[in-house]
Design a protein around this motif. Structure first.
Motif, PDB file in Angstrom:
ATOM      1  N   ALA A 280       0.823 -26.005 -12.737  1.00 29.46           N
ATOM      2  CA  ALA A 280       0.300 -24.876 -11.958  1.00 29.46           C
ATOM      3  C   ALA A 280      -0.399 -23.880 -12.883  1.00 29.46           C
ATOM      4  CB  ALA A 280       1.417 -24.188 -11.185  1.00 29.46           C
ATOM      5  N   GLY A 281       0.141 -23.742 -14.098  1.00 29.73           N
ATOM      6  CA  GLY A 281      -0.414 -22.803 -15.058  1.00 29.73           C
ATOM      7  C   GLY A 281      -1.850 -23.116 -15.450  1.00 29.73           C
ATOM      8  N   ARG A 282      -2.192 -24.400 -15.414  1.00 27.80           N
ATOM      9  CA  ARG A 282      -3.579 -24.725 -15.787  1.00 27.80           C
ATOM     10  C   ARG A 282      -4.430 -25.186 -14.616  1.00 27.80           C
ATOM     11  NH1 ARG A 282      -2.571 -30.179 -16.257  1.00 27.80           N
ATOM     12  NH2 ARG A 282      -0.470 -30.603 -17.019  1.00 27.80           N
ATOM     13  N   ALA A 283      -3.805 -25.409 -13.456  1.00 26.09           N
ATOM     14  CA  ALA A 283      -4.548 -25.967 -12.319  1.00 26.09           C
ATOM     15  C   ALA A 283      -5.626 -25.016 -11.795  1.00 26.09           C
ATOM     16  CB  ALA A 283      -3.589 -26.352 -11.200  1.00 26.09           C
ATOM     17  N   LEU A 284      -5.317 -23.719 -11.787  1.00 28.15           N
ATOM     18  CA  LEU A 284      -6.293 -22.767 -11.257  1.00 28.15           C
ATOM     19  C   LEU A 284      -7.576 -22.789 -12.083  1.00 28.15           C
ATOM     20  CD1 LEU A 284      -6.928 -20.619  -9.136  1.00 28.15           C
ATOM     21  CD2 LEU A 284      -5.922 -18.906 -10.645  1.00 28.15           C
ATOM     22  N   ALA A 285      -7.409 -22.766 -13.405  1.00 28.65           N
ATOM     23  CA  ALA A 285      -8.580 -22.813 -14.292  1.00 28.65           C
ATOM     24  C   ALA A 285      -9.359 -24.114 -14.075  1.00 28.65           C
ATOM     25  CB  ALA A 285      -8.138 -22.692 -15.746  1.00 28.65           C
ATOM     26  N   GLU A 286      -8.628 -25.178 -13.847  1.00 28.44           N
ATOM     27  CA  GLU A 286      -9.270 -26.473 -13.635  1.00 28.44           C
ATOM     28  C   GLU A 286     -10.055 -26.496 -12.316  1.00 28.44           C
ATOM     29  OE1 GLU A 286      -7.450 -30.874 -14.134  1.00 28.44           O
ATOM     30  OE2 GLU A 286      -6.627 -29.295 -15.424  1.00 28.44           O
ATOM     31  N   LEU A 287      -9.482 -25.892 -11.301  1.00 30.21           N
ATOM     32  CA  LEU A 287     -10.167 -25.825  -9.999  1.00 30.21           C
ATOM     33  C   LEU A 287     -11.459 -25.015 -10.131  1.00 30.21           C
ATOM     34  CD1 LEU A 287      -7.066 -25.306  -7.672  1.00 30.21           C
ATOM     35  CD2 LEU A 287      -8.560 -27.325  -7.750  1.00 30.21           C
ATOM     36  N   LYS A 288     -11.382 -23.979 -10.926  1.00 27.39           N
ATOM     37  CA  LYS A 288     -12.546 -23.137 -11.166  1.00 27.39           C
ATOM     38  C   LYS A 288     -13.616 -23.945 -11.907  1.00 27.39           C
ATOM     39  CE  LYS A 288     -13.566 -18.477 -12.732  1.00 27.39           C
ATOM     40  NZ  LYS A 288     -13.025 -17.290 -13.403  1.00 27.39           N
ATOM     41  N   ALA A 289     -13.156 -24.665 -12.934  1.00 22.56           N
ATOM     42  CA  ALA A 289     -14.081 -25.489 -13.715  1.00 22.56           C
ATOM     43  C   ALA A 289     -14.733 -26.562 -12.842  1.00 22.56           C
ATOM     44  CB  ALA A 289     -13.331 -26.127 -14.889  1.00 22.56           C
ATOM     45  N   LYS A 290     -14.034 -26.989 -11.815  1.00 20.39           N
ATOM     46  CA  LYS A 290     -14.575 -28.012 -10.927  1.00 20.39           C
ATOM     47  C   LYS A 290     -15.453 -27.416  -9.832  1.00 20.39           C
ATOM     48  CE  LYS A 290     -10.898 -31.427 -11.682  1.00 20.39           C
ATOM     49  NZ  LYS A 290     -11.670 -32.360 -12.509  1.00 20.39           N
ATOM     50  N   GLY A 291     -15.681 -26.114  -9.905  1.00 25.48           N
ATOM     51  CA  GLY A 291     -16.662 -25.498  -9.019  1.00 25.48           C
ATOM     52  C   GLY A 291     -16.123 -24.631  -7.894  1.00 25.48           C
ATOM     53  N   MET A 292     -14.836 -24.454  -7.827  1.00 22.78           N
ATOM     54  CA  MET A 292     -14.331 -23.584  -6.758  1.00 22.78           C
ATOM     55  C   MET A 292     -14.563 -22.128  -7.125  1.00 22.78           C
ATOM     56  SD  MET A 292     -10.832 -25.138  -5.135  1.00 22.78           S
ATOM     57  CE  MET A 292     -11.148 -24.517  -3.476  1.00 22.78           C
ATOM     58  N   GLN A 293     -14.838 -21.329  -6.107  1.00 21.37           N
ATOM     59  CA  GLN A 293     -14.946 -19.893  -6.324  1.00 21.37           C
ATOM     60  C   GLN A 293     -13.586 -19.261  -6.031  1.00 21.37           C
ATOM     61  OE1 GLN A 293     -18.296 -17.841  -4.365  1.00 21.37           O
ATOM     62  NE2 GLN A 293     -16.883 -16.136  -3.952  1.00 21.37           N
ATOM     63  N   ILE A 294     -13.047 -18.591  -7.044  1.00 19.00           N
ATOM     64  CA  ILE A 294     -11.707 -18.027  -6.906  1.00 19.00           C
ATOM     65  C   ILE A 294     -11.802 -16.539  -6.545  1.00 19.00           C
ATOM     66  CG2 ILE A 294      -9.434 -17.771  -8.031  1.00 19.00           C
ATOM     67  CD1 ILE A 294     -10.457 -20.696  -8.075  1.00 19.00           C
ATOM     68  N   ASN A 295     -11.119 -16.150  -5.489  1.00 22.94           N
ATOM     69  CA  ASN A 295     -11.100 -14.738  -5.099  1.00 22.94           C
ATOM     70  C   ASN A 295      -9.686 -14.175  -5.165  1.00 22.94           C
ATOM     71  OD1 ASN A 295     -13.978 -14.324  -4.103  1.00 22.94           O
ATOM     72  ND2 ASN A 295     -13.320 -16.118  -2.934  1.00 22.94           N
ATOM     73  N   GLU A 296      -9.588 -13.023  -5.806  1.00 21.77           N
ATOM     74  CA  GLU A 296      -8.313 -12.303  -5.826  1.00 21.77           C
ATOM     75  C   GLU A 296      -8.404 -11.247  -4.726  1.00 21.77           C
ATOM     76  OE1 GLU A 296      -5.918 -12.579  -8.397  1.00 21.77           O
ATOM     77  OE2 GLU A 296      -7.009 -13.833  -9.844  1.00 21.77           O
ATOM     78  N   LEU A 297      -7.277 -10.940  -4.114  1.00 20.63           N
ATOM     79  CA  LEU A 297      -7.274  -9.880  -3.106  1.00 20.63           C
ATOM     80  C   LEU A 297      -7.059  -8.542  -3.800  1.00 20.63           C
ATOM     81  CD1 LEU A 297      -4.949 -11.484  -0.406  1.00 20.63           C
ATOM     82  CD2 LEU A 297      -7.419 -11.132  -0.210  1.00 20.63           C
ATOM     83  N   SER A 298      -7.748  -7.514  -3.318  1.00 18.46           N
ATOM     84  CA  SER A 298      -7.453  -6.174  -3.844  1.00 18.46           C
ATOM     85  C   SER A 298      -6.033  -5.818  -3.417  1.00 18.46           C
ATOM     86  CB  SER A 298      -8.441  -5.157  -3.263  1.00 18.46           C
ATOM     87  OG  SER A 298      -8.153  -4.973  -1.886  1.00 18.46           O
TER      88      SER A 298
END
Ligand code: TF8
Length: 338
Positions: A280-298
């Motif tokens: 899980a610690g590296r999956a988010l970065a990997e998803l981003k690298a694979k082209g997903m746009q990551i949004n954080e909520l305010s």
């Protein structure tokens, strides 16, 4: 004592010493265990099932063999649960959320934002409350062994970035076959539709649905990034998995065989949680690298969403029983004060 008698006594003594060893070897019979699961072999779930299988084979001297059957080849969770109850399949691992139709107390784990951390989840799930909920399965023909981590769930979709509540309006969102999830996402304004996990990829691909929610690990291992553009970090609920056994089959096992399974399950739990958290610690970065746009909520939007989601809490309490609900709340309060 004459020599013959002495020899007989000595032989009997040797036999008595060897008896426990022999007994436990005879107590373990050749067994084939069909173990079903929903994700693919290369997922955290697949790796942990493989680990469990190896442990069982080792501890039983190769007598108990686990045939791991992934990718929902034996059917989605609900179908496997029925096969276990009927005795047509021995074991499975799946979401606690799909068990609510069998054991209503399982809905406790569906409570949005119940746990603030994986550590809290471990303590409650492995402690008396988790045991109590698990024990409820017994009357329904299932034996629950251990909880694994599915993980904190996050939202993906192919329609638009979701950065505020209103962005969910009209988004057709697949949820698990579970009323809390259905109600939760309806209350957020999404067009929530229940669907088994096994149908999800193609539903996303054909745009029969716009989005779904699952932990980073699953989004990655099930390749949802190929059919989903936007990911919003919501961590809206912690999902456990649970290993269950057919009670019909379990009751026919010797204590030694049951122990093999119990020990292997416990070892697999520790393996699975470690592996899942690391991934899980590296999956988010990997998803981003694979082209997903990551949004954080305010923080303000996260609070609005949280407020909306936790409106289902009152009904969960009533449904699982107020004693269990209150016990859980006070255990968490105590934990957080420590
Ligand atoms: C879901 C769940 C699934 C698991 C798995 C099939 O969204 O999170 O990933 O139940 O065991 O359906």
């Amino acid at each position: 004592m004459n020599p013959i008698r002495r020899a007989v006594v000595a032989a009997a003594a040797v036999a008595a010493l060897a008896a426990p060893l022999l007994a436990s070897a005879q107590d373990i019979k050749p067994r084939l265990i069909r173990f079903g699961y929903g994700l693919n072999e290369n997922s955290n779930q697949g790796r942990a099932v493989k680990f469990f299988a190896e442990q069982v084979e080792k501890a039983s001297g190769g007598k108990m063999r686990v045939r791991a059957i992934g990718s929902a080849a034996l059917g989605p969770d609900t179908q496997m649960q029925q096969a276990l109850i009927g005795g047509a399949q021995e074991m499975m691992v799946g979401s606690t959320a799909t068990l609510v139709g069998i054991t209503k107390e399982m809905a406790l784990w569906d409570t949005p934002f119940l746990f603030n951390s994986a550590k809290e989840a471990d303590i409650i799930l492995d402690g008396p409350i988790g045991e109590k909920v698990k024990a409820k399965l017994q009357d329904k023909g299932l034996v629950g062994l251990v909880y694994w981590e599915n993980g904190f769930r996050n939202l993906t979709n192919s329609k638009r970035p979701v950065t505020k509540l209103e962005d969910l309006d009209g988004v057709k969102l697949r949820v698990m076959q579970n009323n809390v999830f259905l109600e939760s996402f309806r209350s957020l304004g999404a067009n929530a539709v229940p669907m088994p996990f096994s149908e999800l990829f193609s539903a996303l691909e054909t745009r029969a649905v716009d989005g779904q929610e699952n932990p980073y690990n699953t989004i990655l291992s099930s390749k949802f990034h190929e059919v989903q553009k936007y990911l919003t970090v919501t961590n809206h609920v912690y999902s456990p998995w649970i290993i269950t056994v057919s009670k019909k089959w379990w009751d026919g096992l010797s204590p030694a065989e049951q122990k093999v399974l119990q020990d292997a399950a416990r070892a697999s739990r520790d393996f699975e949680r470690r592996d899942t958290r690391e991934e899980a610690g590296r999956a988010l970065a990997e998803l981003k690298a694979k082209g997903m746009q990551i949004n954080e909520l305010s923080p303000a939007e996260a609070a609005r969403m949280r407020d909306r989601l936790t409106r289902v809490n009152a009904s969960i309490g009533v449904n699982v029983g107020m004693d269990l609900w209150n016990e859980t709340q006070s255990a968490l309060t105590k934990l957080r004060a420590a």
